[in-house]
Design a protein around this motif. Structure first.
Motif, mmCIF file in Angstrom:
data_model
loop_
_atom_site.group_PDB
_atom_site.id
_atom_site.type_symbol
_atom_site.label_atom_id
_atom_site.label_comp_id
_atom_site.label_asym_id
_atom_site.label_seq_id
_atom_site.Cartn_x
_atom_site.Cartn_y
_atom_site.Cartn_z
ATOM 1 N N ILE A 150 0.835 -1.200 0.000
ATOM 2 C CA ILE A 150 0.000 0.000 0.000
ATOM 3 C C ILE A 150 0.875 1.258 0.000
ATOM 4 O O ILE A 150 0.600 2.220 -0.721
ATOM 5 C CB ILE A 150 -0.961 -0.011 1.211
ATOM 6 N N LEU A 151 1.951 1.227 0.765
ATOM 7 C CA LEU A 151 2.829 2.399 0.862
ATOM 8 C C LEU A 151 3.451 2.713 -0.502
ATOM 9 O O LEU A 151 3.395 3.855 -0.971
ATOM 10 C CB LEU A 151 3.920 2.147 1.906
ATOM 11 N N ALA A 152 4.017 1.704 -1.139
ATOM 12 C CA ALA A 152 4.716 1.943 -2.402
ATOM 13 C C ALA A 152 3.747 2.417 -3.484
ATOM 14 O O ALA A 152 4.020 3.406 -4.187
ATOM 15 C CB ALA A 152 5.429 0.670 -2.845
ATOM 16 N N LEU A 153 2.600 1.736 -3.593
ATOM 17 C CA LEU A 153 1.654 2.090 -4.653
ATOM 18 C C LEU A 153 1.011 3.446 -4.405
ATOM 19 O O LEU A 153 0.794 4.219 -5.333
ATOM 20 C CB LEU A 153 0.580 1.008 -4.798
ATOM 21 N N ALA A 200 -6.216 11.594 -6.047
ATOM 22 C CA ALA A 200 -5.581 10.311 -6.380
ATOM 23 C C ALA A 200 -6.448 9.126 -5.966
ATOM 24 O O ALA A 200 -5.976 8.003 -5.880
ATOM 25 C CB ALA A 200 -4.222 10.227 -5.700
ATOM 26 N N ARG A 201 -7.762 9.387 -5.722
ATOM 27 C CA ARG A 201 -8.593 8.385 -5.036
ATOM 28 C C ARG A 201 -8.602 7.020 -5.726
ATOM 29 O O ARG A 201 -8.475 5.989 -5.069
ATOM 30 C CB ARG A 201 -10.010 8.894 -4.844
ATOM 31 N N TYR A 202 -8.702 7.020 -7.052
ATOM 32 C CA TYR A 202 -8.830 5.711 -7.727
ATOM 33 C C TYR A 202 -7.548 4.903 -7.609
ATOM 34 O O TYR A 202 -7.568 3.713 -7.328
ATOM 35 C CB TYR A 202 -9.211 5.900 -9.192
ATOM 36 N N SER A 203 -6.418 5.571 -7.807
ATOM 37 C CA SER A 203 -5.143 4.866 -7.667
ATOM 38 C C SER A 203 -4.935 4.415 -6.232
ATOM 39 O O SER A 203 -4.379 3.352 -5.978
ATOM 40 C CB SER A 203 -3.994 5.769 -8.090
ATOM 41 N N LEU A 204 -5.384 5.245 -5.273
ATOM 42 C CA LEU A 204 -5.225 4.870 -3.867
ATOM 43 C C LEU A 204 -6.057 3.635 -3.547
ATOM 44 O O LEU A 204 -5.620 2.737 -2.818
ATOM 45 C CB LEU A 204 -5.633 6.030 -2.953
ATOM 46 N N MET A 205 -7.264 3.600 -4.109
ATOM 47 C CA MET A 205 -8.117 2.440 -3.845
ATOM 48 C C MET A 205 -7.511 1.188 -4.475
ATOM 49 O O MET A 205 -7.558 0.102 -3.898
ATOM 50 C CB MET A 205 -9.518 2.680 -4.360
ATOM 51 N N ALA A 264 -4.388 0.701 -4.759
ATOM 52 C CA ALA A 264 -3.279 0.351 -3.867
ATOM 53 C C ALA A 264 -3.788 -0.456 -2.675
ATOM 54 O O ALA A 264 -3.205 -1.478 -2.294
ATOM 55 C CB ALA A 264 -2.577 1.622 -3.380
ATOM 56 N N ILE A 265 -4.915 0.016 -2.105
ATOM 57 C CA ILE A 265 -5.474 -0.680 -0.948
ATOM 58 C C ILE A 265 -5.919 -2.091 -1.334
ATOM 59 O O ILE A 265 -5.676 -3.065 -0.619
ATOM 60 C CB ILE A 265 -6.653 0.126 -0.360
ATOM 61 N N GLY A 287 -2.916 -9.099 -1.572
ATOM 62 C CA GLY A 287 -1.667 -9.747 -1.171
ATOM 63 C C GLY A 287 -1.816 -10.464 0.152
ATOM 64 O O GLY A 287 -1.278 -11.557 0.350
ATOM 65 N N ALA A 288 -2.561 -9.836 1.088
ATOM 66 C CA ALA A 288 -2.692 -10.435 2.420
ATOM 67 C C ALA A 288 -3.652 -11.624 2.422
ATOM 68 O O ALA A 288 -3.395 -12.634 3.066
ATOM 69 C CB ALA A 288 -3.170 -9.369 3.417
ATOM 70 N N ILE A 289 -4.759 -11.513 1.670
ATOM 71 C CA ILE A 289 -5.764 -12.578 1.744
ATOM 72 C C ILE A 289 -5.269 -13.840 1.034
ATOM 73 O O ILE A 289 -5.673 -14.953 1.361
ATOM 74 C CB ILE A 289 -7.128 -12.121 1.160
ATOM 75 N N SER A 290 -4.370 -13.687 0.074
ATOM 76 C CA SER A 290 -3.966 -14.851 -0.711
ATOM 77 C C SER A 290 -2.687 -15.498 -0.197
ATOM 78 O O SER A 290 -2.286 -16.529 -0.704
ATOM 79 C CB SER A 290 -3.784 -14.457 -2.169
#
Lengths: 321, 240
Positions: free
Chosen positions: B120-123, B157-162, B164-165, B171-174
Motif C-alpha cells: 500500500i505504501l509503495a503504490l 488520487a482516489r482511484y489509484s489509492l483504492m 493500492a489498498i 496480497g494479504a488474503i492470498s
C-alpha cells in the motif's frame, strides 16, 4: 445530499463501515464464545462422576506434533475429548518432526507427540524432554507403480528392497524434510549400505507426506510412506503397496513433555510460560485406557482397518513381533 | 489421467456449490474469519501507509528515497520470510514471547500487516507523486489550509489509492506461508481459507479444497470487480 452523488465516497464509507462491523463482531464474538466454552467445559466436568476437573489456571496448551497425526484426522477426535475432560484449550501445531522437537527443546511447545525414537531419546538424554511415554504405532510401507521396475515385491525385507531400487536406479521420491518419515527412510538407506542416496533417480520434494505421494504417483516412482496417509489418499493415487510387514518399518509414536528446568537455563522467560501441568495431563490422557481404545478403533469404519495400534504400557522392543 | 482430473474438478465444483449454498458452518466461519483477519490487517496498513505516503510526497527529508526503495523492496517480500521473522519474534523463546500471542489471530494480523503495508505504501506514494505539482501550487495559491490540501490530494488520487489498498488486501488474503507459520492453522481458531486449502489437499480431500479455492477466488474477484466498476464509472462520466 452531495455525499450520494460521489460514488467513491459512498463506497469508501461503506467499506469502513463493513470493516468496523467485522472488528466489533470479532471482539464481541470472541469473548462470548470463550464464555460459553468455559461454561460448557465446566458443566462437562461436573457431569463426569468422580472426576473433579476444576478449570485450570493456565488453560492454553501448545502441542507440537507431526503432520501425520493431523492429516489422518486422529487429532480431530482426541483433542475435543481432552478439552472436554480437563478444561484445557489445546493448540495443535502440526509441523515436521524436526521442528516439532525443536519447539519442545526451546520451550515454544508444552508437549510433543512425535515419531522419531532416536531423536526423541537424544532430547531425553539432554534433559530437554521428560515423561516420555509410548502411545501407539502404525507402520511404514514401500509403495510404487504396479509395474515394479526394480522388482522389490520379491525382496526379502525393506533393506533388500532399497538395495534393489538403488541398483536399478529406479526413480525414488523422498520427502527430504527432516520429518520422522524422512529419518526412517535415511535409516533404511544406511542399513542398505548407502550413506547418502543421490543421483538423478533420487528426488527430494521437501514437502509433507500427502504432497510427496502425489509427486510419486505422477512420476511413477517409489516412496516410503506411513500407511495412514496412503490409505486416506489411495483412490487418487496410482501407487501400490509393494513391501510391508517388516519390523524395521514400524512408525512408533511417543508423547513427552517439555522440561521447564532445561529451558530455564537458556531462557527463563520462555520457561515461565510452559504449561507443565497441562502437558502432564495430556500425557496421562494419551496413555489412558479409554483413549487407547479410541485410537485402536480410529479409521476402522472408513478404511476397514485401523490406522494406529495402541501400545501404552508395552515395551517398545516387543512391537511388531 | 485426464479422466481422473476432470472427475476431481467436477466433484469439487459440485461440492463447492453444495457447501456454499447450504451455508456450511465450517466453510462460512472460515470465510468470515479470513475476511476479519485480512480486513483488520488492511485497515492497520492503511493507517500506517497513507500518512507516510503523504509525508514522502510532500516533504523532502534525508532518507526519503531510502524509505521509498525499502517500500518497493517490501512489495515483493515473500510471505514465508515474513512468517519466519514474525515467528522468531513471537515464539516464547523470542524477544516478544512474553506477550503470548503466537498461534493467535493477533499474530496473523501482525504478519499480514507486515505483508500489505509496503504494498500500500509503495503504490500510494507512486499515486500521490503523479499528481501534477502545478495543481498543488494552485491549491495553495487559492489559500487552502494544509488539512484541506491533504484532503484534496487524497481525493485527486482516489482511484489509484483504492487500487493500492485492494492490492494490499489481495496480497494479504492470498498468502499462505505466514498465516500457516504464525497462526498454526488451528481448527476453529486460526484457520483461514488458504491454510485450510493446504490442509485439505494434503489430506486428499480435493473436493473440499476446491470448494474453498472457489470461495477464495470469488472473494478476490468481488474486490477486483468492485474496483473496476468504480474506475469505469469515472470514464463513463467523462464521455457523457
Amino acid at each position: 445530499m452531495r455525499f450520494f452523488k460521489k460514488p467513491w465516497l459512498l463506497a469508501s464509507a461503506m467499506l469502513v463501515l463493513v470493516f468496523a462491523v467485522f472488528l466489533s463482531g470479532c471482539g464481541g464474538k470472541g469473548a462470548k464464545s470463550a464464555q460459553t466454552e468455559a461454561s460448557t467445559s465446566g458443566s462437562g466436568a461436573a457431569n463426569q462422576e468422580g472426576s473433579t476437573a476444576p478449570a485450570p489456571e493456565n488453560r492454553e496448551l501448545i502441542l507440537s506434533t507431526t503432520t501425520s497425526t493431523q492429516d489422518s484426522g486422529l487429532l480431530d477426535v482426541l483433542i475435543p475429548l481432552f478439552e472436554k475432560n480437563t478444561g484445557y484449550r489445546v493448540k495443535p501445531i502440526a509441523v515436521g518432526t524436526g521442528q516439532a522437537l525443536a519447539m519442545g527443546e526451546k520451550g515454544d511447545a508444552d508437549v510433543m507427540l512425535v515419531h522419531a525414537p532416536e531423536s526423541e531419546m537424544a532430547l531425553v538424554e539432554k534433559g530437554a524432554a521428560i515423561n516420555r511415554q509410548l502411545v501407539m504405532h502404525n507402520d511404514f510401507i514401500i509403495v510404487g507403480p504396479a509395474s515394479d521396475p526394480a522388482g522389490i515385491r520379491n525382496a526379502q525385507d525393506s533393506v533388500d528392497a532399497f538395495k534393489a531400487i538403488a541398483e536399478k536406479q529406479a526413480l525414488f521420491v523422498s520427502r527430504g524434510d527432516d520429518s520422522g518419515t524422512n529419518k526412517k527412510e535415511l535409516e533404511i538407506w544406511k542399513k542398505a549400505g548407502i550413506e547418502k542416496p543421490e543421483g538423478k533417480w533420487y528426488q527430494s520434494t521437501g514437502q509433507g507426506m500427502g504432497a510427496t505421494l502425489d509427486v510419486a504417483s505422477e512420476k511413477a516412482a517409489y516412496t516410503l510412506t506411513d500407511r495412514g496417509t496412503y490409505l486416506a489418499k489411495k483412490e487418487k493415487l496410482q501407487l501400490e503397496i509393494l513391501k510391508e510387514g517388516d519390523p524395521s518399518l514400524l512408525n512408533i509414536y511417543h508423547v513427552m513433555q517439555t522440561n521447564p528446568d532445561y529451558v530455564k537455563k537458556t531462557n527463563p522467560n520462555a520457561a515461565r510460560m510452559i504449561n507443565a501441568e497441562g502437558a502432564k495431563a495430556f500425557v496421562d490422557f494419551m496413555v489412558d485406557e479409554k483413549t487407547q481404545k479410541i485410537i485402536g478403533e480410529f479409521g476402522k469404519d472408513k478404511f476397514g482397518q485401523p490406522l494406529f495400534f495402541p501400545d501404552a504400557g508395552k515395551d517398545e522392543s516387543s512391537l511388531g513381533k | 489421467m485426464r479422466v481422473i482430473f476432470l472427475d476431481t474438478v467436477f466433484e469439487g465444483l459440485e461440492k463447492a456449490f453444495v457447501l456454499i449454498f447450504s451455508l456450511d458452518r465450517e466453510v462460512l466461519s472460515i470465510t468470515i474469519f479470513t475476511l476479519k483477519i485480512t480486513g483488520t490487517a488492511t485497515i492497520i496498513s492503511i493507517a500506517i501507509a497513507l500518512p507516510l505516503a503523504l509525508l514522502l510526497t510532500l516533504r523532502d527529508f534525508p532518507g526519503r528515497r531510502f524509505i521509498i526503495s525499502l517500500a518497493n523492496l517490501g512489495m515483493g517480500l515473500p510471505p514465508t520470510v515474513v512468517g519466519l521473522w514474525v515467528s522468531l519474534m513471537l515464539w516464547r523463546s523470542g524477544p516478544f514471547g512474553k506477550l503470548g500471542i503466537m498461534y493467535t489471530p493477533a499474530a496473523m494480523v501482525i504478519a499480514q500487516t507486515v505483508i500489505s503495508t509496503p504494498i500500500i505504501l509503495a503504490l500510494s506514494t507512486a499515486a500521490l507523486q503523479q499528481i501534477d505539482k502545478k495543481l498543488r501550487w494552485h491549491i495553495m495559491a487559492l489559500g487552502a489550509t494544509p488539512l484541506q490540501m491533504l484532503f484534496l490530494m487524497l481525493k485527486e488520487a482516489r482511484y489509484s489509492l483504492m487500487a493500492a489498498i485492494m492490492a494490499g488486501f489481495g496480497g494479504a488474503i492470498s498468502e499462505v506461508g505466514a498465516s500457516m507459520m504464525v497462526g498454526g492453522n488451528i481448527q476453529g481458531y486460526t484457520r483461514v481459507l488458504t491454510t485450510a486449502i493446504v490442509l485439505e489437499t494434503s489430506r486428499g480431500h480435493f473436493d473440499m479444497a476446491l470448494a474453498l479455492s472457489f470461495i477464495l477466488i470469488l472473494l478476490a474477484y468481488a474486490a477486483t470487480l468492485w474496483l473496476t466498476l468504480l474506475q469505469q464509472r469515472r470514464y463513463r462520466n467523462v464521455y457523457y
